[in-house]
Design an enzyme around this catalytic site. Structure first.
Site, PDB file in Angstrom:
ATOM      1  N   GLU A  62      -8.715   3.965   3.841  1.00 56.83           N
ATOM      2  CA  GLU A  62      -8.797   3.351   5.097  1.00 56.83           C
ATOM      3  C   GLU A  62      -7.294   4.239   5.839  1.00 56.83           C
ATOM      4  OE1 GLU A  62      -7.827  -0.706   5.659  1.00 56.83           O
ATOM      5  OE2 GLU A  62      -5.835  -0.311   4.877  1.00 56.83           O
ATOM      6  N   ASP A 104      -7.206 -11.497   5.015  1.00 58.33           N
ATOM      7  CA  ASP A 104      -6.391 -10.288   5.348  1.00 58.33           C
ATOM      8  C   ASP A 104      -4.760 -10.808   6.080  1.00 58.33           C
ATOM      9  OD1 ASP A 104      -5.759  -7.659   5.713  1.00 58.33           O
ATOM     10  OD2 ASP A 104      -7.385  -7.482   6.844  1.00 58.33           O
ATOM     11  N   GLU A 116       0.900  -1.205  -0.127  1.00 58.95           N
ATOM     12  CA  GLU A 116      -0.044   0.164  -0.107  1.00 58.95           C
ATOM     13  C   GLU A 116       0.978   1.151  -0.066  1.00 58.95           C
ATOM     14  OE1 GLU A 116      -2.714  -0.361   3.164  1.00 58.95           O
ATOM     15  OE2 GLU A 116      -2.958  -2.280   2.760  1.00 58.95           O
ATOM     16  N   GLU A 147      -6.943  -5.847  -2.228  1.00 56.55           N
ATOM     17  CA  GLU A 147      -6.522  -4.637  -1.777  1.00 56.55           C
ATOM     18  C   GLU A 147      -5.304  -4.271  -2.399  1.00 56.55           C
ATOM     19  OE1 GLU A 147      -6.564  -2.085   2.402  1.00 56.55           O
ATOM     20  OE2 GLU A 147      -5.848  -4.172   2.664  1.00 56.55           O
TER      21      GLU A 147
END
Length: 651
Positions: free
Chosen positions: A459, A404, A167, A453
């Site tokens: 988030e 996750d 990310e 993701e």
């Protein structure tokens, strides 16, 4: 599987033995891209676009044990073919029909390996193959050097190491300033001036993911995580592992097998990156024989908004009453799913529900309201309890799972993704991967994997202030080219930079309301989240009704106008209705565009745009309705960090 296939094959006689010229040329179907390949102890390739050199003497090789596949070859033969076919994806992310058109050159080496190059009109790719007879072997390394002719600007998602959620922000950096110590995950964009390219991979299976580091001059060099031989959970953690020992090789494997495709997607105009399908086209064929049960849709999500309900007569939290309220909200607006995120089970044991939660009762209540329930799980716990847990989820009637915290893409972790996808599909469960690497072909083989993701999304607003409009206008050109991204949009509390503040439990967006709404049209995710509280959505009926009306899969996509980091205007069709989304950067903007893509007929256009005070109060928005046709033009004004959306219903 639903395919319409027309394949034209052109076979060419074997080429000369090594020691002769051993130079080969491949052109894209439109003739505008050329790939020149040389096999002389090394495999080198160069790429030119519209007669101008783009890549020169890039290197491709596999090291099997101590053997270089290229150096060990004593002869080579060539085979060419051309392919034209029309695909009908089980889950249409951009188009219900995808045209696949390429020319392919396969070079057969005399050591039981081949390398294939494909040239498309919008990019090139290559991969190695191990043939039957190559036996079992360890891949000690793979050499992939991508050498640009000119100086370029890389949009570099810099990483600290191979354990990562991937990310990252895309940091502009001149290629010549990147060295081998700076590591980036994929995909990665290089702006070469006349063209932009995105480097990524597809067909990734039973093999580690590819990363990139700087190289000498204007180059990038591949890096790969070595196989994990020993790892353990960190103390007091159910998810974060300590990597204790890695192998001295990338993968233990054997032939026959196909290695991943190395992709260089090419765009002369920025807009072309938004419709590039190479990641899907180069993935393995669909393995799921019955995909009719897969239902894309929207999800009311609990974690981002911290279950902050108000105006209710029960205490909100991780409990049965709260999730029944989410189901009531989803049913009111026709949302397909709700998600039970962290807290519904005793961490470390998927077979033990938390206090105050009755998952069966929640799922049964959702069934009465035609709302499915998706269950969040930690990957390591699922790995230990996979059969029991998935059987129980299926017996309950759950719709899917959100897996996750994998945070790796070494060989065994990549194989884990495939195992989860297959085992979930056997039980008719959808899959959403979080804490994950980028899409790399799995979703075509197993279309129950609807999204993932591996993107710096909304988030992050819970703990940081760096999710800017410019960031939001960068990720679609790079990360979304690899496949769907679960950015989790939909903030109903909106702020401009001067009044944005960080609040973990009551987060907000650093954009206008209309900018958030436009994400539902522009961002691709067949399983699309509504991140905010149902109470906030109920308070903001116009915004929520629009979000609820937006499909998550599409028959057709048109890019009206787009520039990296600057703006995007996208039009998409589902059935006879069109949706248009526009997102702008941190400056106030004005745009005008034609609606010629509508064709014949009249449409009722309902739009939501930035209100006159959105520059100071980002939640301000205006709703308008008018009749339009293919002869109409539209003028829109965007506030800083602004947006505009419209639904066009055919009359």
């Amino acid at each position: 599987m639903r395919w319409i296939t027309a394949v034209a094959l052109l076979l060419v006689a074997d080429g000369p033995a090594l020691g002769a010229d051993n130079k080969f040329r491949l052109q894209s179907p439109d003739g505008r891209t050329e790939v020149d390949v040389t096999v002389q102890g090394e495999i080198r390739y160069s790429v030119s676009v519209d007669g101008e050199p783009l890549l020169r003497d890039s290197l491709a090789d596999l090291l099997v044990g101590n053997m270089s596949v290229a150096k060990s070859a004593r002869s080579v033969s060539a085979r060419e073919r051309s392919v034209e076919r029309l695909l009908h994806p089980a889950v249409p992310e951009k188009f219900s029909q995808i045209r696949e058109s390429y020319n392919e050159l396969t070079l057969a080496l005399n050591n039981n390996f081949t390398i294939s190059f494909r040239a498309f009109d919008n990019g090139i790719a290559y991969r190695f193959n191990a043939l039957d007879g190559s036996g079992n072997f360890a891949v000690s390394d793979e050499l992939a050097e991508i050498r640009f002719v000119g100086s370029g600007l890389a949009y570099f998602p810099e990483e600290q190491g191979f354990v990562s959620h991937n990310e990252r922000a895309y940091l502009p950096a001149p290629l010549k300033e990147l060295d081998g110590q700076r590591l980036a995950s994929l995909p990665l964009l290089v702006d070469g001036g006349a063209v932009k390219v995105v480097i990524t991979e597809s067909g990734l299976r039973d093999y580690p993911g590819m990363w990139l580091a700087g190289s000498s001059g204007n180059g990038l060099s591949a890096r790969f995580p070595r196989r994990v031989l020993q790892a353990s959970l960190k103390e007091n953690s159910d998810r974060n592992q300590l990597i204790e020992r890695r192998a001295d090789y990338l993968a233990q494997t054997g032939g026959p097998r196909e290695f991943p495709w190395r992709i260089v997607a090419i765009a002369r105009e920025d807009a072309e990156l938004l419709t590039n399908q190479l990641s899907y086209l180069l993935a393995g064929e669909q393995q799921l024989t019955d995909a009719d049960w897969i239902r894309p849709g929207k999800v009311a999500w609990d974690w981002w908004n911290a279950n902050n309900l108000y105006g209710v007569d029960f205490e909100a939290g991780v409990n049965t009453e709260t999730y029944k309220y989410y189901i009531d909200f989803a049913a009111k607006y026709g949302l397909e799913y709700i998600l039970l995120d962290e807290g519904w089970y005793r961490l470390g044991n998927l077979l033990q529900e938390s206090e105050n939660i009755d998952v069966q009762a929640i799922i049964d209540y959702g069934r009465e309201k035609n709302v499915g329930v998706i269950l969040w799980v930690v990957w390591e716990t699922l790995e230990r309890q996979m059969d029991e847990a998935l059987d129980r989820f299926a017996d309950w009637g759950a719709a899917g799972i959100k897996v996750d915290f994998m945070q790796r893409d070494d060989q065994d972790m990549v194989s884990y993704y495939w195992r989860v996808a297959e085992q979930a599909a056997k039980r008719r469960l959808l899959v959403n991967f979080h804490g994950s690497y980028k899409p790399a072909g799995l979703r075509r083989a197993w279309p129950n994997v609807l999204t993932r993701e591996g993107v710096r999304g909304l988030e992050h607003n819970k703990w940081a202030d760096y999710i800017t409009p410019e960031h939001n206008l960068t990720i679609p050109f790079i990360r979304m080219l690899a496949g769907p991204m679960d950015y989790t949009p939909g903030a109903m509390v909106n702020a401009q930079p001067d009044n944005f503040h960080i609040s973990f439990a009551r987060p907000m967006s650093k954009t206008s309301r209309a900018h958030q709404l436009a994400m539902y049209v522009i961002y691709e995710s067949p399983l699309q989240m509504l991140a905010d509280s149902p109470s906030n959505y109920l308070r903001e009926a116009a915004s929520t009704e629009f979000i609820a009306s937006v499909p998550t899969v599409w028959d057709e996509t048109r890019i009206v106008s787009a520039k990296l980091g600057d703006h995007i205007i996208t039009a998409r069709r589902a059935g006879s209705d069109w949706f248009i989304g526009a997102m702008g950067n941190g400056e106030a903007r004005r745009f005008s565009f034609e609606l010629e893509f509508l064709g014949d007929g009249k449409y009722q256009m309902t739009s939501i745009g930035d209100g006159v005070n959105a520059a100071r109060y980002a939640g301000d928005h205006s709703v308008r309705s008018q009749m339009v046709s293919g002869d109409s033009s539209v003028k829109i004004a965007l506030a800083p960090g602004g947006g505009w959306v419209a639904k066009l219903e055919k009359i």
